[in-house]
Design a protein around this motif. Structure first.
Motif, PDB file in Angstrom:
ATOM      1  N   ASN A   1       0.820  -1.204   0.000  1.00 36.98           N
ATOM      2  CA  ASN A   1       0.000   0.000   0.000  1.00 36.98           C
ATOM      3  C   ASN A   1       0.861   1.263   0.000  1.00 36.98           C
ATOM      4  O   ASN A   1       0.576   2.222  -0.717  1.00 36.98           O
ATOM      5  CB  ASN A   1      -0.944   0.004   1.206  1.00 36.98           C
ATOM      6  CG  ASN A   1      -2.236  -0.735   0.926  1.00 36.98           C
ATOM      7  OD1 ASN A   1      -2.767  -0.685  -0.172  1.00 36.98           O
ATOM      8  ND2 ASN A   1      -2.748  -1.439   1.924  1.00 36.98           N
ATOM      9  N   THR A   2       1.914   1.275   0.815  1.00 35.91           N
ATOM     10  CA  THR A   2       2.803   2.437   0.837  1.00 35.91           C
ATOM     11  C   THR A   2       3.521   2.596  -0.491  1.00 35.91           C
ATOM     12  O   THR A   2       3.676   3.710  -1.010  1.00 35.91           O
ATOM     13  CB  THR A   2       3.818   2.312   1.984  1.00 35.91           C
ATOM     14  OG1 THR A   2       3.119   2.231   3.226  1.00 35.91           O
ATOM     15  CG2 THR A   2       4.752   3.519   2.024  1.00 35.91           C
ATOM     16  N   VAL A   3       3.977   1.483  -1.080  1.00 31.54           N
ATOM     17  CA  VAL A   3       4.640   1.530  -2.382  1.00 31.54           C
ATOM     18  C   VAL A   3       3.722   2.160  -3.426  1.00 31.54           C
ATOM     19  O   VAL A   3       4.118   3.072  -4.161  1.00 31.54           O
ATOM     20  CB  VAL A   3       5.052   0.112  -2.822  1.00 31.54           C
ATOM     21  CG1 VAL A   3       5.421   0.091  -4.294  1.00 31.54           C
ATOM     22  CG2 VAL A   3       6.219  -0.378  -1.989  1.00 31.54           C
TER      23      VAL A   3
ATOM     24  N   PHE B   1      -3.501   6.950  -6.341  1.00 35.18           N
ATOM     25  CA  PHE B   1      -3.656   6.016  -5.222  1.00 35.18           C
ATOM     26  C   PHE B   1      -3.507   6.772  -3.903  1.00 35.18           C
ATOM     27  O   PHE B   1      -2.538   7.499  -3.693  1.00 35.18           O
ATOM     28  CB  PHE B   1      -2.591   4.927  -5.319  1.00 35.18           C
ATOM     29  CG  PHE B   1      -2.861   3.705  -4.479  1.00 35.18           C
ATOM     30  CD1 PHE B   1      -3.603   2.656  -4.978  1.00 35.18           C
ATOM     31  CD2 PHE B   1      -2.356   3.601  -3.198  1.00 35.18           C
ATOM     32  CE1 PHE B   1      -3.847   1.516  -4.217  1.00 35.18           C
ATOM     33  CE2 PHE B   1      -2.586   2.476  -2.431  1.00 35.18           C
ATOM     34  CZ  PHE B   1      -3.333   1.420  -2.941  1.00 35.18           C
ATOM     35  N   ASN B   2      -4.485   6.603  -3.000  1.00 35.13           N
ATOM     36  CA  ASN B   2      -4.479   7.299  -1.717  1.00 35.13           C
ATOM     37  C   ASN B   2      -4.459   6.285  -0.577  1.00 35.13           C
ATOM     38  O   ASN B   2      -5.259   5.358  -0.549  1.00 35.13           O
ATOM     39  CB  ASN B   2      -5.737   8.185  -1.588  1.00 35.13           C
ATOM     40  CG  ASN B   2      -5.784   8.929  -0.273  1.00 35.13           C
ATOM     41  OD1 ASN B   2      -4.781   9.487   0.178  1.00 35.13           O
ATOM     42  ND2 ASN B   2      -6.951   8.959   0.363  1.00 35.13           N
ATOM     43  N   PHE B   3      -3.499   6.464   0.354  1.00 34.67           N
ATOM     44  CA  PHE B   3      -3.351   5.514   1.454  1.00 34.67           C
ATOM     45  C   PHE B   3      -3.172   6.272   2.778  1.00 34.67           C
ATOM     46  O   PHE B   3      -2.054   6.495   3.235  1.00 34.67           O
ATOM     47  CB  PHE B   3      -2.158   4.586   1.205  1.00 34.67           C
ATOM     48  CG  PHE B   3      -1.917   3.587   2.300  1.00 34.67           C
ATOM     49  CD1 PHE B   3      -2.944   2.814   2.807  1.00 34.67           C
ATOM     50  CD2 PHE B   3      -0.645   3.420   2.830  1.00 34.67           C
ATOM     51  CE1 PHE B   3      -2.721   1.888   3.818  1.00 34.67           C
ATOM     52  CE2 PHE B   3      -0.393   2.496   3.833  1.00 34.67           C
ATOM     53  CZ  PHE B   3      -1.438   1.729   4.336  1.00 34.67           C
ATOM     54  N   PRO B   4      -4.284   6.690   3.416  1.00 33.20           N
ATOM     55  CA  PRO B   4      -4.182   7.297   4.742  1.00 33.20           C
ATOM     56  C   PRO B   4      -3.831   6.241   5.787  1.00 33.20           C
ATOM     57  O   PRO B   4      -3.932   5.038   5.528  1.00 33.20           O
ATOM     58  CB  PRO B   4      -5.587   7.870   4.970  1.00 33.20           C
ATOM     59  CG  PRO B   4      -6.480   7.026   4.116  1.00 33.20           C
ATOM     60  CD  PRO B   4      -5.663   6.607   2.922  1.00 33.20           C
ATOM     61  N   ARG B   5      -3.421   6.697   6.967  1.00 36.28           N
ATOM     62  CA  ARG B   5      -3.002   5.768   8.026  1.00 36.28           C
ATOM     63  C   ARG B   5      -3.746   6.110   9.320  1.00 36.28           C
ATOM     64  O   ARG B   5      -3.189   6.714  10.228  1.00 36.28           O
ATOM     65  CB  ARG B   5      -1.484   5.841   8.216  1.00 36.28           C
ATOM     66  CG  ARG B   5      -0.701   5.334   7.011  1.00 36.28           C
ATOM     67  CD  ARG B   5       0.688   5.921   6.972  1.00 36.28           C
ATOM     68  NE  ARG B   5       1.474   5.413   5.858  1.00 36.28           N
ATOM     69  CZ  ARG B   5       1.364   5.839   4.598  1.00 36.28           C
ATOM     70  NH1 ARG B   5       0.484   6.780   4.293  1.00 36.28           N
ATOM     71  NH2 ARG B   5       2.119   5.343   3.656  1.00 36.28           N
ATOM     72  N   PRO B   6      -5.014   5.714   9.408  1.00 32.09           N
ATOM     73  CA  PRO B   6      -5.827   6.088  10.564  1.00 32.09           C
ATOM     74  C   PRO B   6      -5.376   5.400  11.845  1.00 32.09           C
ATOM     75  O   PRO B   6      -4.735   4.348  11.831  1.00 32.09           O
ATOM     76  CB  PRO B   6      -7.234   5.648  10.156  1.00 32.09           C
ATOM     77  CG  PRO B   6      -7.007   4.526   9.182  1.00 32.09           C
ATOM     78  CD  PRO B   6      -5.768   4.910   8.438  1.00 32.09           C
TER      79      PRO B   6
ATOM     80  N   PRO C   1      -7.387   1.411   5.039  1.00 34.96           N
ATOM     81  CA  PRO C   1      -8.047   1.573   3.734  1.00 34.96           C
ATOM     82  C   PRO C   1      -7.125   2.223   2.712  1.00 34.96           C
ATOM     83  O   PRO C   1      -6.284   3.054   3.043  1.00 34.96           O
ATOM     84  CB  PRO C   1      -9.229   2.488   4.056  1.00 34.96           C
ATOM     85  CG  PRO C   1      -8.761   3.301   5.229  1.00 34.96           C
ATOM     86  CD  PRO C   1      -7.889   2.384   6.037  1.00 34.96           C
ATOM     87  N   ALA C   2      -7.294   1.848   1.449  1.00 32.49           N
ATOM     88  CA  ALA C   2      -6.561   2.462   0.341  1.00 32.49           C
ATOM     89  C   ALA C   2      -7.542   2.706  -0.795  1.00 32.49           C
ATOM     90  O   ALA C   2      -8.446   1.904  -1.034  1.00 32.49           O
ATOM     91  CB  ALA C   2      -5.417   1.559  -0.114  1.00 32.49           C
TER      92      ALA C   2
ATOM     93  N   THR D   1     -13.230   6.758   8.910  1.00 35.66           N
ATOM     94  CA  THR D   1     -12.056   6.823   8.055  1.00 35.66           C
ATOM     95  C   THR D   1     -12.492   6.902   6.596  1.00 35.66           C
ATOM     96  O   THR D   1     -13.649   6.645   6.259  1.00 35.66           O
ATOM     97  CB  THR D   1     -11.173   5.575   8.214  1.00 35.66           C
ATOM     98  OG1 THR D   1     -11.883   4.435   7.701  1.00 35.66           O
ATOM     99  CG2 THR D   1     -10.829   5.333   9.671  1.00 35.66           C
ATOM    100  N   GLN D   2     -11.538   7.260   5.712  1.00 30.99           N
ATOM    101  CA  GLN D   2     -11.804   7.095   4.288  1.00 30.99           C
ATOM    102  C   GLN D   2     -12.049   5.613   4.028  1.00 30.99           C
ATOM    103  O   GLN D   2     -11.406   4.756   4.615  1.00 30.99           O
ATOM    104  CB  GLN D   2     -10.624   7.602   3.477  1.00 30.99           C
ATOM    105  CG  GLN D   2     -10.490   9.118   3.470  1.00 30.99           C
ATOM    106  CD  GLN D   2     -11.758   9.803   3.010  1.00 30.99           C
ATOM    107  OE1 GLN D   2     -12.477  10.390   3.831  1.00 30.99           O
ATOM    108  NE2 GLN D   2     -12.064   9.729   1.735  1.00 30.99           N
ATOM    109  N   GLY D   3     -12.957   5.325   3.120  1.00 31.42           N
ATOM    110  CA  GLY D   3     -13.309   3.934   2.879  1.00 31.42           C
ATOM    111  C   GLY D   3     -14.239   3.372   3.933  1.00 31.42           C
ATOM    112  O   GLY D   3     -14.384   2.157   4.049  1.00 31.42           O
ATOM    113  N   ARG D   4     -14.876   4.243   4.706  1.00 30.06           N
ATOM    114  CA  ARG D   4     -15.810   3.791   5.737  1.00 30.06           C
ATOM    115  C   ARG D   4     -16.872   2.881   5.106  1.00 30.06           C
ATOM    116  O   ARG D   4     -17.498   3.218   4.118  1.00 30.06           O
ATOM    117  CB  ARG D   4     -16.459   4.998   6.395  1.00 30.06           C
ATOM    118  CG  ARG D   4     -17.482   4.679   7.496  1.00 30.06           C
ATOM    119  CD  ARG D   4     -17.936   5.984   8.140  1.00 30.06           C
ATOM    120  NE  ARG D   4     -18.920   5.779   9.197  1.00 30.06           N
ATOM    121  CZ  ARG D   4     -20.242   5.891   9.027  1.00 30.06           C
ATOM    122  NH1 ARG D   4     -20.733   6.195   7.831  1.00 30.06           N
ATOM    123  NH2 ARG D   4     -21.065   5.713  10.044  1.00 30.06           N
TER     124      ARG D   4
END
Length: 773
Positions: A62-64, A72-77, A88-89, A119-122
């Motif tokens: 996901n980080t890559v 591509f969006n990858f928050p870290r809740p 979520p990504a 979170t995003q992707g709730r």
């Protein structure tokens, strides 16, 4: 018509080798033509090589992807229950479960958990990409286009196809260490992969990885109540969780006489996570002072296990036809414990640790197709025809926790799954599909895909796709696609139910997620779920003005009808009384899934790469990527009448959820990358600008827009023979997102937004030692 001759096959092989020599990458995602490349694809496809993945320095997929793909969006809740364990990504700002994930072209199973907090992707139950170790990956192809007609449900936003390593001899071992600039979040990792030849009739490639990361903490001190024994101290944990992951993957092929090939791949990943809930002060009504005289911080300890296996046979039937049949099994099991907690309903005799229960999601898939490449006399190139059928069985199960975990008000921070929540659910889907693709003239290529599916729980779904590409000249081409798609409601969205603590306007509430079939949910207006339907359009321009310069720009529009979302948290004194009357004493609110929203997403992707040969001074690869995405809500279904009855006055889809859908992801993202190589040295730099995003509140005065920010990552690698040494710094300038408004931060205890696209743990330093053979 005539089938491919040996001379034609030799010519195609030569084309393939020539394309690779010029830096263009042959793809397998979204096409069945053997020589299709990313540049001449009718739909935009990003190809990320194994070297691309390694140069980011990241140890999870996901980080890559968040660093290499602008869309591509990858928050870290954090402090979001199970979303701390499986983050979520998003692709193109859509829901995580609207992106289909394949491994070697075969559908990957999704996780068993739901992202139910703010979170995003709730509300989504996506694939856990991080369960696939980077060590096992040869390359990744990302089809940035709706492809449900090709692959079935979930491909509304696009397709991520992970291609596993297949070398029969080479390998590598890597060990790494790292930590954040604040001195916490210590990280250690070890990975190894290698291949063996199987008596010159096949190969087997094995990969294994171990990753361990300590937690980070960016919480603020608690100044809420001077009477508290821990007043003014940092009591909360807010940041990355404690995490340990173990993975083993295999990919192999064996060639029998007669041209029949046996192939198999799969793996196992165990992931243990410990994350924090929200601090309970000593004088809080949810505490029992005789147990915790200073207050307590409940901890959620989870264990996630992913296992998968695909076995298939493929070969030739003669007359140019090829066949491929496979059996695909995948499963995720998620077990949850709560430690350092209590159940107030049990008083001073309450246990401190609880078994909350477990979730299991699995799929078994049987696929068979026939394919053939023709060379019609009136076509410039081959015509690929694919006919196929697929049957898939999905299973979802909830197991209850121990009695103390759900008795009365239940275990603090995450009440156990009740016997009434538990159960096993399944469904079967069957599909038929047809794909056609051809180079009709030297300048014009086109494709057609049709797919029909039948689901045992909600009926039929059909989808179609038309795509085309026209070369204006040898250096420029236009491409376009038009497609319809769908996403079936997951079994988790239909049957998941439990009670957890979440934040609403910065205040913790105990909220129950109801299954849509629950009689209490029906009294609140819940209805049976149906499939999401999408219409995707894209138009792009591909440029290659110089041999070493490639660029593309693609505009897209994605309309989604009957989008499945989780309702607002329905709270208030009337709701509390209503729930108590219906058997949920002590629960502050409820929510359920609904097909209540229609959305439109529009955006633009720009991707450009340039290779510069500096002679004796080395080589430089430059990349530029940009994405702009904007989502509007076209309509919201009328509020159920039940939400205005029985003394209630509630809104099913309010401004908080609307804001999460339309403004919660960055509006744009710009990425600039450079890789310089000379002799034994390789230098990598990545500069990313994350656009602004907005978090809505029930009170408009508490809305907050977070400003854009630049994040710089640097790394250097020195190679001596087979040994490599890498040192790197992510987030060199130690950037943090804007601090949250005091009214939304629990008096400063949670100072950063969970929607931050690059987290909020700051600078990270690492070193790696590798050995290749």
């Amino acid at each position: 018509m005539r089938v491919l001759t040996a001379a034609v096959i030799a010519s195609l092989s030569a084309q393939l080798l020539a394309a690779e020599a010029e830096g263009d990458k042959v793809i397998v995602t979204g096409t069945r033509l053997a020589t299709r490349t990313a540049t001449d694809s009718q739909s935009p496809v990003d190809v990320l090589s194994g070297e691309d993945l390694k140069k980011t320095g990241a140890t999870d997929l996901n980080t890559v992807l968040s660093r290499l793909l602008p869309s591509f969006n990858f928050p870290r809740p954090s402090v979001t229950d199970t979303s701390d364990a499986v983050k979520p990504a998003q692709l193109r700002g859509l829901s995580p479960d609207q992106t289909l994930v394949l491994v070697n072209g075969k559908r990957r199973h999704t996780t068993a958990i739901l992202n139910t907090n703010g979170t995003q992707g709730r509300g989504s139950a996506p694939v856990d990409l991080n369960a696939i170790p980077i060590e096992a990956v040869e390359r990744i192809e990302v089809l940035r286009d709706g492809a449900a007609a090709l692959y079935g449900s979930d491909a509304i936003a696009g397709v991520v196809n992970i291609i596993l390593k297949k070398s029969p001899s080479s390998g590598e071992a890597v060990v790494g260490l790292g930590q954040y600039g604040e001195g916490d979040g210590k990280h250690s990792n070890f990975g190894v992969h290698g291949g063996v030849s199987l008596a010159d009739q096949g190969w087997l490639h094995l990969s294994a990885a171990y990753h361990d990361q300590g937690y980070t903490n960016r919480a603020g001190a608690d100044y809420r109540n001077p009477a508290e024994p821990r007043y003014g101290q940092v009591n909360q944990r807010y940041g990355e969780p404690d995490s340990t992951q173990r993975s083993v993957f295999a990919n192999g092929q064996f060639n029998f006489t007669g041209g029949v090939e046996l192939y198999a791949f799969g793996g196992y990943t165990g992931h243990d996570t410990q994350s924090a809930g929200f601090w309970r002060p000593a004088l809080d009504s949810r505490n029992i002072p005789s147990i915790y005289p200073q207050g307590f911080l409940p901890l959620e300890t989870s264990s996630s296990e992913d296992q998968s296996l695909v076995v298939g046979l493929r070969g030739a039937l003669g007359d140019g036809w090829r066949w491929d049949t496979s059996l695909n099994y995948g499963e995720n099991t998620f077990k949850l414990h709560v430690d350092n907690s209590l159940n107030t309903s049990l008083g001073a005799t309450s246990p401190r640790s609880f078994n909350i229960g477990s979730l299991k999601n699995g799929q078994t898939l049987l696929n068979a197709d026939l394919s053939r490449e023709f060379t019609p006399s009136w076509f410039k190139g081959p015509l690929a025809l694919v006919l196929g059928a697929e049957a898939r069985r999905e299973n979802y199960a909830i197991s209850a926790g121990d009695a103390a975990s759900y008795y009365g008000t239940g275990a603090q921070v995450f009440a156990g799954f009740r016997p009434s929540d538990s159960g096993s659910h399944s469904r079967i889907s069957e599909s038929l599909y047809l794909n056609l693709e051809a180079d009709i003239t030297e300048a014009f290529s086109a494709g057609l895909a049709l797919r029909g599916e039948h689901y045992s729980d909600f009926g039929d779904a059909t989808s179609a796709k038309l795509s085309a590409r026209y070369a204006l000249n040898p250096k420029a081409a236009i491409r376009a696609t038009a497609s319809t798609g769908f996403r079936a409601p997951s079994l988790a969205q239909q049957y998941y139910s439990t009670t957890t603590t979440g934040f609403i306007g910065g205040v913790p509430y105990d909220v129950r997620t109801f299954a849509v079939s629950d009689p209490v949910a029906k009294k609140l207006g819940a209805e049976n779920l149906k499939a999401e339907k999408s219409r995707n359009l894209s138009l792009g321009l591909v440029l290659q003005p110089l041999r070493n310069l490639n660029a593309s720009i693609d505009a897209y529009q994605i309309d989604i009808d009957d989008r499945i979302v989780l309702s607002e948290n329905l709270t208030g004194s009337a709701v509390r009384s209503f729930l108590a009357t219906n058997g949920y004493d002590g629960v502050d609110g409820g929510r359920y899934f609904t097909n209540a929203v229609d959305t439109r997403t529009r955006g633009v992707d720009l991707v450009s790469t340039y290779h510069l040969d500096l002679g004796r001074a080395g080589t430089t690869d430059l990349s530029l990527g940009y994405n702009y995405t904007h989502t509007d809500i076209r309509s919201i279904a009328a509020n159920p009448a039940q939400l205005s009855e029985n003394g209630l006055s509630l809104t099913r889809i309010g401004r908080v959820e609307q804001g999460r859908i339309t403004k919660g992801s960055p509006s744009d993202k710009l990425s600039l990358g450079t890789d310089y190589k000379r002799a034994e040295w390789t230098l990598h730099g990545q500069l990313t600008r994350y656009g602004e995003f907005t978090v809505y509140n029930a009170n408009p005065a508490q809305d907050q827009t977070f400003s854009a920010n630049w994040v710089l990552d640097l790394a250097a690698t020195y190679r001596v023979g087979r040994v490599s040494i890498t040192g790197g710094v992510d987030n060199v300038t130690d950037q943090y997102p804007d601090t949250v408004l005091a009214a939304n931060s629990n008096s400063g205890i949670l100072p950063y937004s969970n929607s931050s696209p690059y987290g909020f743990s700051g600078r990270f330093l690492y070193a790696k030692l590798g050995y290749r053979w």
